[in-house]
Design a protein around this motif. Structure first.
Motif, PDB file in Angstrom:
ATOM      1  N   GLU A   1       0.861  -1.185   0.000  1.00 55.22           N
ATOM      2  CA  GLU A   1       0.000   0.000   0.000  1.00 55.22           C
ATOM      3  C   GLU A   1       0.895   1.230   0.000  1.00 55.22           C
ATOM      4  N   VAL A   2       0.795   2.025  -1.068  1.00 56.10           N
ATOM      5  CA  VAL A   2       1.654   3.183  -1.275  1.00 56.10           C
ATOM      6  C   VAL A   2       0.931   4.441  -0.800  1.00 56.10           C
ATOM      7  N   TYR A   3       1.672   5.382  -0.251  1.00 60.15           N
ATOM      8  CA  TYR A   3       1.072   6.651   0.148  1.00 60.15           C
ATOM      9  C   TYR A   3       0.439   7.341  -1.065  1.00 60.15           C
ATOM     10  N   ASP A   4      -0.660   8.039  -0.823  1.00 61.52           N
ATOM     11  CA  ASP A   4      -1.321   8.776  -1.895  1.00 61.52           C
ATOM     12  C   ASP A   4      -0.345   9.756  -2.534  1.00 61.52           C
ATOM     13  N   GLY A   5      -0.267   9.736  -3.856  1.00 60.68           N
ATOM     14  CA  GLY A   5       0.601  10.642  -4.581  1.00 60.68           C
ATOM     15  C   GLY A   5       2.022  10.157  -4.744  1.00 60.68           C
ATOM     16  N   ALA A   6       2.363   8.986  -4.132  1.00 60.63           N
ATOM     17  CA  ALA A   6       3.744   8.490  -4.174  1.00 60.63           C
ATOM     18  C   ALA A   6       3.921   7.355  -5.182  1.00 60.63           C
ATOM     19  N   GLN A   7       2.954   7.175  -6.078  1.00 58.35           N
ATOM     20  CA  GLN A   7       3.007   6.055  -7.007  1.00 58.35           C
ATOM     21  C   GLN A   7       4.235   6.113  -7.930  1.00 58.35           C
ATOM     22  N   GLN A   8       4.527   7.296  -8.474  1.00 61.22           N
ATOM     23  CA  GLN A   8       5.658   7.419  -9.377  1.00 61.22           C
ATOM     24  C   GLN A   8       6.968   7.204  -8.637  1.00 61.22           C
ATOM     25  N   GLN A   9       7.073   7.740  -7.431  1.00 62.50           N
ATOM     26  CA  GLN A   9       8.280   7.547  -6.616  1.00 62.50           C
ATOM     27  C   GLN A   9       8.483   6.058  -6.328  1.00 62.50           C
ATOM     28  N   PHE A  10       7.386   5.362  -6.007  1.00 58.64           N
ATOM     29  CA  PHE A  10       7.482   3.932  -5.727  1.00 58.64           C
ATOM     30  C   PHE A  10       7.967   3.173  -6.962  1.00 58.64           C
ATOM     31  N   LEU A  11       7.406   3.496  -8.136  1.00 54.79           N
ATOM     32  CA  LEU A  11       7.795   2.806  -9.350  1.00 54.79           C
ATOM     33  C   LEU A  11       9.264   3.052  -9.686  1.00 54.79           C
ATOM     34  N   GLU A  12       9.721   4.280  -9.555  1.00 56.98           N
ATOM     35  CA  GLU A  12      11.117   4.599  -9.866  1.00 56.98           C
ATOM     36  C   GLU A  12      12.061   3.896  -8.894  1.00 56.98           C
ATOM     37  N   THR A  13      11.680   3.833  -7.623  1.00 54.39           N
ATOM     38  CA  THR A  13      12.524   3.149  -6.630  1.00 54.39           C
ATOM     39  C   THR A  13      12.576   1.658  -6.912  1.00 54.39           C
ATOM     40  N   TYR A  14      11.425   1.093  -7.253  1.00 52.13           N
ATOM     41  CA  TYR A  14      11.386  -0.342  -7.582  1.00 52.13           C
ATOM     42  C   TYR A  14      12.279  -0.639  -8.788  1.00 52.13           C
ATOM     43  N   GLU A  15      12.240   0.228  -9.807  1.00 46.32           N
ATOM     44  CA  GLU A  15      13.063   0.018 -10.995  1.00 46.32           C
ATOM     45  C   GLU A  15      14.546  -0.010 -10.639  1.00 46.32           C
ATOM     46  N   GLN A  16      14.966   0.805  -9.677  1.00 46.44           N
ATOM     47  CA  GLN A  16      16.366   0.844  -9.264  1.00 46.44           C
ATOM     48  C   GLN A  16      16.767  -0.435  -8.534  1.00 46.44           C
ATOM     49  N   LEU A  17      15.799  -1.064  -7.879  1.00 50.16           N
ATOM     50  CA  LEU A  17      16.097  -2.251  -7.078  1.00 50.16           C
ATOM     51  C   LEU A  17      15.968  -3.545  -7.872  1.00 50.16           C
ATOM     52  N   ARG A  18      15.259  -3.513  -8.991  1.00 49.56           N
ATOM     53  CA  ARG A  18      14.914  -4.741  -9.700  1.00 49.56           C
ATOM     54  C   ARG A  18      16.145  -5.528 -10.151  1.00 49.56           C
ATOM     55  N   SER A  19      17.166  -4.825 -10.651  1.00 51.89           N
ATOM     56  CA  SER A  19      18.354  -5.530 -11.142  1.00 51.89           C
ATOM     57  C   SER A  19      19.066  -6.275 -10.016  1.00 51.89           C
ATOM     58  N   HIS A  20      19.017  -5.725  -8.800  1.00 56.64           N
ATOM     59  CA  HIS A  20      19.636  -6.422  -7.661  1.00 56.64           C
ATOM     60  C   HIS A  20      18.904  -7.719  -7.361  1.00 56.64           C
ATOM     61  N   VAL A  21      17.567  -7.673  -7.413  1.00 60.96           N
ATOM     62  CA  VAL A  21      16.782  -8.873  -7.107  1.00 60.96           C
ATOM     63  C   VAL A  21      17.009  -9.943  -8.169  1.00 60.96           C
ATOM     64  N   GLU A  22      17.101  -9.528  -9.428  1.00 62.14           N
ATOM     65  CA  GLU A  22      17.256 -10.489 -10.518  1.00 62.14           C
ATOM     66  C   GLU A  22      18.534 -11.310 -10.395  1.00 62.14           C
ATOM     67  N   SER A  23      19.549 -10.761  -9.724  1.00 60.26           N
ATOM     68  CA  SER A  23      20.831 -11.465  -9.607  1.00 60.26           C
ATOM     69  C   SER A  23      20.918 -12.363  -8.377  1.00 60.26           C
ATOM     70  N   VAL A  24      19.865 -12.397  -7.555  1.00 54.92           N
ATOM     71  CA  VAL A  24      19.894 -13.211  -6.339  1.00 54.92           C
ATOM     72  C   VAL A  24      19.773 -14.690  -6.723  1.00 54.92           C
ATOM     73  N   PRO A  25      20.652 -15.568  -6.229  1.00 55.32           N
ATOM     74  CA  PRO A  25      20.567 -17.000  -6.549  1.00 55.32           C
ATOM     75  C   PRO A  25      19.203 -17.579  -6.165  1.00 55.32           C
ATOM     76  N   GLY A  26      18.640 -18.368  -7.057  1.00 57.12           N
ATOM     77  CA  GLY A  26      17.352 -18.999  -6.786  1.00 57.12           C
ATOM     78  C   GLY A  26      16.156 -18.205  -7.255  1.00 57.12           C
ATOM     79  N   HIS A  27      16.356 -16.930  -7.628  1.00 56.72           N
ATOM     80  CA  HIS A  27      15.252 -16.088  -8.086  1.00 56.72           C
ATOM     81  C   HIS A  27      14.957 -16.386  -9.552  1.00 56.72           C
ATOM     82  N   LEU A  28      13.700 -16.721  -9.865  1.00 59.61           N
ATOM     83  CA  LEU A  28      13.322 -17.100 -11.223  1.00 59.61           C
ATOM     84  C   LEU A  28      12.657 -15.973 -12.003  1.00 59.61           C
ATOM     85  N   GLY A  29      12.050 -15.034 -11.330  1.00 60.27           N
ATOM     86  CA  GLY A  29      11.370 -13.947 -12.024  1.00 60.27           C
ATOM     87  C   GLY A  29      10.288 -13.352 -11.151  1.00 60.27           C
TER      88      GLY A  29
END
Length: 387
Positions: free
Chosen positions: A37-65
């Protein structure tokens, strides 16, 4: 196909197996569902932050997608689903300091989260896929539970403060067990091992709701504030970020639970600590789980119920034992390792320096010393009257 009906006069009853086994070690693929649940008005900030973190998650052993989804009804509601080869790689990652640091930027735009974890039991594949491919990584059969969720928290206190902390934690008033119409606290067991505190709880219903209920009780908050000066890790319960980080690091999830199929009101509850060598915690927990499964099928075993909690190199085994932990006469039975071969493997997994033993707990007196060193001191064990 022939069907039968139940006469209206006969009450419908659920079939509950007395032998209960729940485990993360069956090799099935894992689906993790994170409701955000994201704070009202923070949707774009949440998406941009998630995009920055996604590459780190993709490299974790055992992570399929994974997938990131946004509600079509409420733009503040998001859903992250991820798939893992099995539960252990995910649990290793989600409990790591790397994960704590990685998700910290999300906290400024996220109001609340809820994480759910599921083994994959069945799935629909492309018709061209073979039957073996369709079954790959699936849980073989449904598990039968007992309606109880088990969880634990662990933290360390400053050496020398153990007696004071034990008094504080033993004397607090128990919170009201009823949380709401569907959730209640069943049992709370608290132990000390050196300067490490372990609090195990059993809940029927919603674990998160129960944890929040307990944290909101004035008597509990007063005790937590009184314990604060003794903690090795600083925390400020008035600061949501400080409290969030503390309880994230303190989480000690149950990775295996088995019940033998019989109850004994006189059974004694004990906790055993198995400090693992660096990087060996998950394998040690799996080894113990294999032995507890075998013991549950042995009517001669004094262990009626066992829950294994593990995070990093901290492994704790909570057992309900018929007649007491020493009744079997063999310390290997109480330790959960009656098989000589597995006792040998234990020596390669246990951190001898951490558990206070000199050398590996191989046989005889050394194994008895290992049992004495593993036993945790009971601080309090409270069961709801109608649990």
């Amino acid at each position: 196909m022939t069907t039968t009906s139940t006469p209206a006069s006969e009450p419908l009853t659920r079939q509950v197996s007395h032998h209960v086994s729940q485990s993360v070690f069956d090799g099935s693929r894992l689906r993790v569902v994170l409701l955000v649940e994201v704070y009202d008005g923070a949707q774009q900030q949440f998406l941009e932050t998630y995009e920055q973190l996604r590459s780190h998650v993709e490299s974790v052993p055992g992570h399929l997608g994974e997938q990131l989804c946004q509600s079509i009804e409420n733009p503040s509601q998001w859903l992250i689903t991820s798939e893992w080869e099995s539960a252990p790689p995910f649990l290793n990652w989600v409990s790591s300091e790397e994960h704590v640091r990685m998700v910290k930027p999300l906290h400024s735009c996220v109001r609340d989260t809820r994480s759910l974890r599921f083994h994959v039991v069945r799935e629909t594949n492309n018709a061209s896929a073979g039957a073996d491919t369709a079954r790959e990584g699936l849980q073989a059969s449904p598990r039968i539970g007992d309606g109880v969720i088990r969880h634990a928290l662990t933290f360390t206190v400053k050496p020398g403060s153990e007696a004071a902390v034990a008094r504080l934690l033993a004397e607090y008033a128990s919170p009201e067990p009823r949380v709401d119409d569907t959730t209640r606290l069943c049992r709370t067991s608290l132990f000390l091992h050196g300067n490490r505190v372990v609090r195990a709880i059993e809940v029927r219903g919603d674990l998160l709701a129960a944890l929040r209920h307990v944290a909101e009780q004035p008597e509990v908050r007063a005790v937590e504030e009184a314990v604060n000066p003794y903690l090795e890790q600083d925390r400020d319960l008035a600061d949501p970020e400080s409290a969030r980080v503390f309880y994230t690091r303190a989480a000690l999830p149950a990775v295996h639970h088995v019940t033998a199929g019989e109850e004994d009101p006189a059974a004694q509850r004990h906790a055993l600590s198995y400090p693992a060598r660096p990087g060996c915690g998950m394998r040690l927990a799996q080894l113990l789980s294999e032995r507890d499964e075998a013991a549950a099928d042995d009517p001669r075993s004094p262990v009626l119920c066992s829950t294994i909690f593990q995070r990093d190199d901290v492994v704790v085994r909570l057992v309900d034992v018929r007649g007491g932990i020493d009744v079997a006469g063999d310390p290997a039975v109480a330790l959960g390792l009656p098989d000589p071969g597995q006792v040998a493997e234990l020596t390669t997994l246990l951190d001898g320096a951490a558990d206070g033993t000199a050398g590996p707990p191989a046989v005889g007196d050394a194994l008895a010393r290992a049992l004495r060193g593993a036993r945790m001191d009971l601080v309090t064990d409270r069961r709801a009257a109608d649990a």
